[in-house]
Design a protein around this motif. Structure first.
Motif, PDB file in Angstrom:
ATOM      1  N   GLY A  16       0.818  -1.209   0.000  1.00 45.30           N
ATOM      2  CA  GLY A  16       0.000   0.000   0.000  1.00 45.30           C
ATOM      3  C   GLY A  16       0.842   1.244   0.000  1.00 45.30           C
ATOM      4  N   GLY A  17       0.364   2.280   0.709  1.00 40.25           N
ATOM      5  CA  GLY A  17       1.071   3.548   0.782  1.00 40.25           C
ATOM      6  C   GLY A  17       0.692   4.294   2.044  1.00 40.25           C
ATOM      7  N   THR A  18       1.594   5.175   2.490  1.00 38.93           N
ATOM      8  CA  THR A  18       1.377   5.961   3.699  1.00 38.93           C
ATOM      9  C   THR A  18       0.883   7.354   3.328  1.00 38.93           C
TER      10      THR A  18
ATOM     11  N   SER B  51      -0.716  13.767   4.305  1.00 42.94           N
ATOM     12  CA  SER B  51      -1.556  14.960   4.376  1.00 42.94           C
ATOM     13  C   SER B  51      -2.962  14.754   3.810  1.00 42.94           C
ATOM     14  N   LEU B  52      -3.329  13.492   3.565  1.00 46.83           N
ATOM     15  CA  LEU B  52      -4.642  13.233   2.976  1.00 46.83           C
ATOM     16  C   LEU B  52      -5.628  12.762   4.032  1.00 46.83           C
ATOM     17  N   ASP B  53      -6.915  12.928   3.742  1.00 47.03           N
ATOM     18  CA  ASP B  53      -7.958  12.552   4.695  1.00 47.03           C
ATOM     19  C   ASP B  53      -8.168  11.041   4.786  1.00 47.03           C
ATOM     20  N   TYR B  54      -7.670  10.272   3.821  1.00 46.64           N
ATOM     21  CA  TYR B  54      -7.970   8.850   3.752  1.00 46.64           C
ATOM     22  C   TYR B  54      -7.208   8.024   4.768  1.00 46.64           C
ATOM     23  N   GLY B  55      -6.088   8.517   5.249  1.00 50.83           N
ATOM     24  CA  GLY B  55      -5.221   7.692   6.070  1.00 50.83           C
ATOM     25  C   GLY B  55      -4.382   6.782   5.181  1.00 50.83           C
ATOM     26  N   ASP B  56      -3.644   5.868   5.799  1.00 53.14           N
ATOM     27  CA  ASP B  56      -2.800   4.961   5.035  1.00 53.14           C
ATOM     28  C   ASP B  56      -3.651   4.017   4.196  1.00 53.14           C
ATOM     29  N   VAL B  57      -3.142   3.686   3.022  1.00 54.34           N
ATOM     30  CA  VAL B  57      -3.801   2.706   2.161  1.00 54.34           C
ATOM     31  C   VAL B  57      -3.154   1.350   2.415  1.00 54.34           C
TER      32      VAL B  57
ATOM     33  N   LEU C 290       1.329 -13.539  -9.798  1.00 55.10           N
ATOM     34  CA  LEU C 290      -0.022 -12.985  -9.743  1.00 55.10           C
ATOM     35  C   LEU C 290      -0.312 -12.598  -8.298  1.00 55.10           C
ATOM     36  N   ASP C 291      -0.654 -11.325  -8.075  1.00 60.49           N
ATOM     37  CA  ASP C 291      -1.067 -10.847  -6.765  1.00 60.49           C
ATOM     38  C   ASP C 291      -2.581 -10.701  -6.748  1.00 60.49           C
ATOM     39  N   VAL C 292      -3.239 -11.422  -5.847  1.00 60.55           N
ATOM     40  CA  VAL C 292      -4.697 -11.361  -5.710  1.00 60.55           C
ATOM     41  C   VAL C 292      -5.035 -10.489  -4.509  1.00 60.55           C
ATOM     42  N   ASN C 293      -5.847  -9.465  -4.737  1.00 65.50           N
ATOM     43  CA  ASN C 293      -6.232  -8.523  -3.682  1.00 65.50           C
ATOM     44  C   ASN C 293      -7.202  -9.213  -2.722  1.00 65.50           C
ATOM     45  N   LEU C 294      -6.703  -9.578  -1.538  1.00 61.57           N
ATOM     46  CA  LEU C 294      -7.540 -10.235  -0.538  1.00 61.57           C
ATOM     47  C   LEU C 294      -8.405  -9.237   0.219  1.00 61.57           C
ATOM     48  N   LYS C 295      -7.819  -8.085   0.544  1.00 64.38           N
ATOM     49  CA  LYS C 295      -8.522  -7.102   1.370  1.00 64.38           C
ATOM     50  C   LYS C 295      -7.821  -5.762   1.245  1.00 64.38           C
ATOM     51  N   ASN C 296      -8.604  -4.684   1.321  1.00 64.16           N
ATOM     52  CA  ASN C 296      -8.019  -3.347   1.380  1.00 64.16           C
ATOM     53  C   ASN C 296      -8.901  -2.454   2.237  1.00 64.16           C
ATOM     54  N   ASN C 297      -8.352  -1.333   2.677  1.00 66.01           N
ATOM     55  CA  ASN C 297      -9.087  -0.494   3.626  1.00 66.01           C
ATOM     56  C   ASN C 297      -9.570   0.828   3.043  1.00 66.01           C
ATOM     57  N   LEU C 298      -9.442   1.002   1.728  1.00 63.34           N
ATOM     58  CA  LEU C 298      -9.868   2.260   1.124  1.00 63.34           C
ATOM     59  C   LEU C 298     -11.354   2.204   0.805  1.00 63.34           C
ATOM     60  N   VAL C 299     -12.132   3.130   1.346  1.00 65.21           N
ATOM     61  CA  VAL C 299     -13.579   3.149   1.129  1.00 65.21           C
ATOM     62  C   VAL C 299     -13.870   3.754  -0.232  1.00 65.21           C
TER      63      VAL C 299
ATOM     64  N   ASN D  43     -19.886   4.376  -3.487  1.00 63.00           N
ATOM     65  CA  ASN D  43     -20.932   3.492  -2.963  1.00 63.00           C
ATOM     66  C   ASN D  43     -20.773   3.137  -1.490  1.00 63.00           C
ATOM     67  N   GLY D  44     -19.686   3.596  -0.864  1.00 57.09           N
ATOM     68  CA  GLY D  44     -19.529   3.397   0.572  1.00 57.09           C
ATOM     69  C   GLY D  44     -19.066   2.024   0.997  1.00 57.09           C
ATOM     70  N   ASN D  45     -18.753   1.140   0.062  1.00 59.46           N
ATOM     71  CA  ASN D  45     -18.281  -0.196   0.428  1.00 59.46           C
ATOM     72  C   ASN D  45     -16.795  -0.165   0.753  1.00 59.46           C
ATOM     73  N   GLY D  46     -16.385  -1.052   1.617  1.00 62.36           N
ATOM     74  CA  GLY D  46     -14.974  -1.099   1.996  1.00 62.36           C
ATOM     75  C   GLY D  46     -14.125  -1.986   1.118  1.00 62.36           C
ATOM     76  N   ASP D  47     -14.727  -2.816   0.275  1.00 60.81           N
ATOM     77  CA  ASP D  47     -13.963  -3.727  -0.574  1.00 60.81           C
ATOM     78  C   ASP D  47     -14.359  -3.543  -2.034  1.00 60.81           C
ATOM     79  N   GLY D  48     -13.441  -3.907  -2.907  1.00 65.34           N
ATOM     80  CA  GLY D  48     -13.764  -3.958  -4.324  1.00 65.34           C
ATOM     81  C   GLY D  48     -13.413  -2.721  -5.116  1.00 65.34           C
ATOM     82  N   GLU D  49     -13.005  -1.621  -4.460  1.00 64.56           N
ATOM     83  CA  GLU D  49     -12.733  -0.399  -5.191  1.00 64.56           C
ATOM     84  C   GLU D  49     -11.335  -0.365  -5.789  1.00 64.56           C
TER      85      GLU D  49
END
Length: 196
Positions: free
Chosen positions: A73-75, A78-84, A113-122, A126-132
């Protein structure tokens, strides 16, 4: 038909060799420093951990299938999202080329092949926490390592993604136009278990 016969012939000739090869399982873990290009995110620390199979083909060449968890991810400074935070299941095929027949120092190159298991970016739309974020990444990697005779390997590699990590709706994460690609420096250790 001729191609099928040729393939079966080559398979029949090489299969006994693979049965006799000293295939050895192993575990590996280490440190990630990941970045996502063309974004406002700073490098992020993480870890990787998993297992592999060491399949020697010749004295100078080994194939090493790998499966491991990789925290990337990334740190955000200065953004409102927090760490990715993006958690990947990494499925890799490493080609190890040894400098000498006594093993030791080696280079490794491969694809994965890297498969995205989970991420924290909303997802803002649509307000969902996964799939974006993109669900997978195709990566290439290369590195160096040293294998000790008792089974321990120290290694460093760089893994480069080729599929853009798309932050749908999060426009202020972008620094400039273009693909947002994963880049990961990995430094760690592996241990190969003896089978005989």
């Amino acid at each position: 038909m001729k191609k099928s016969i040729t393939f079966l012939f080559l398979f029949a000739c090489t299969f006994p060799y693979f049965l006799g090869a000293q295939v050895a399982p192993g575990i590996k873990m280490g440190y990630n420093e990941s970045t996502i290009s063309k974004t406002r995110l700073e490098p992020k620390s993480g870890l990787y951990i998993g297992g592999f199979l060491d399949i020697p083909i010749t004295k100078l060449y080994t194939i090493q299938p790998e499966v491991f968890y990789s925290s990337q991810g990334g740190t955000s400074v200065s953004l409102d999202y927090g760490d990715v935070q993006i958690d990947y299941l990494s499925i890799m095929g490493a080609n190890k080329f040894y400098v000498g027949p006594n093993k030791g120092f080696h280079f490794n190159l491969g694809l994965g092949l890297d498969v995205n298991l989970k991420n924290n970016l909303v997802n803002l739309s649509n307000g969902n926490g996964d799939g974006e974020i993109s669900p997978f990444d195709v990566v290439v990697f290369g590195g160096i390592g040293y294998e000790f005779k008792f089974g321990l390997t120290l290694e460093a590699r760089y893994k480069q993604g080729t599929v853009s990590v798309d932050f749908f709706g999060a426009d202020d994460l972008y620094e400039e136009a273009g693909s947002n690609l994963n880049g990961v420096l990995q430094v760690g250790a592996a241990y190969k278990f003896k089978t005989k």
